[in-house]
Design an enzyme around this catalytic site. Sequence first.
Site, PDB file in Angstrom:
ATOM      1  N   TYR A 197      46.568  34.382  42.879  1.00 57.82           N
ATOM      2  CA  TYR A 197      45.925  35.015  44.027  1.00 57.82           C
ATOM      3  C   TYR A 197      45.597  36.478  43.733  1.00 57.82           C
ATOM      4  CZ  TYR A 197      45.566  37.232  48.603  1.00 57.82           C
ATOM      5  OH  TYR A 197      45.160  37.985  49.679  1.00 57.82           O
ATOM      6  N   HIS A 226      47.500  45.402  45.273  1.00 47.25           N
ATOM      7  CA  HIS A 226      48.360  44.212  45.248  1.00 47.25           C
ATOM      8  C   HIS A 226      49.290  44.343  44.056  1.00 47.25           C
ATOM      9  CE1 HIS A 226      46.672  41.277  48.108  1.00 47.25           C
ATOM     10  NE2 HIS A 226      45.542  41.908  47.895  1.00 47.25           N
TER      11      HIS A 226
END
Length: 156
Positions: free
Chosen positions: A124, A62
Amino acid sequence: MDINSLAHTKWNCKYHIVFAPKYRRKIIYGQLKRDIANILSMLCKRKGVKIVEAEVCPDHIHMLVEIPPSISVSSFVGYLKGKSTLMIFERYANLKYKYGNRHFWCRGYYVDTVGKNAKKIQEYIQNQLKEDLEYDQMTLKEYIDPFTGEPVKTNR
């Protein structure tokens, strides 16, 4: 609001990018994880891309990055995945047998523009490892019979 500038341009372009190793194998652990993080960081610096937040999970990456408007997202991701593959195989030659020559990452990737949600996406990404561990611990298979308390026998 963070606003960057080029010669005649003011910009604020943040993207959430996710990509995974070939066959989504859970291989990114230990020294390989540190090396991949260093390689991706170095390649981003070479292109003038700022990493806002990043997480290297066992089976995917990510990244929340600021990409200048002079570089397209697809060309940057292609550069990042292509060069990092060559550098990973240079350091870990034995991976060529599992992944084939010059194919460490999956062909595709996920990208999303951030806009006003930068803080939420940053949170997140920071919590991604914890969420992955919780998900991995959930299973549908019963190992102990809830009615008798004895181990479940598997029929093969």
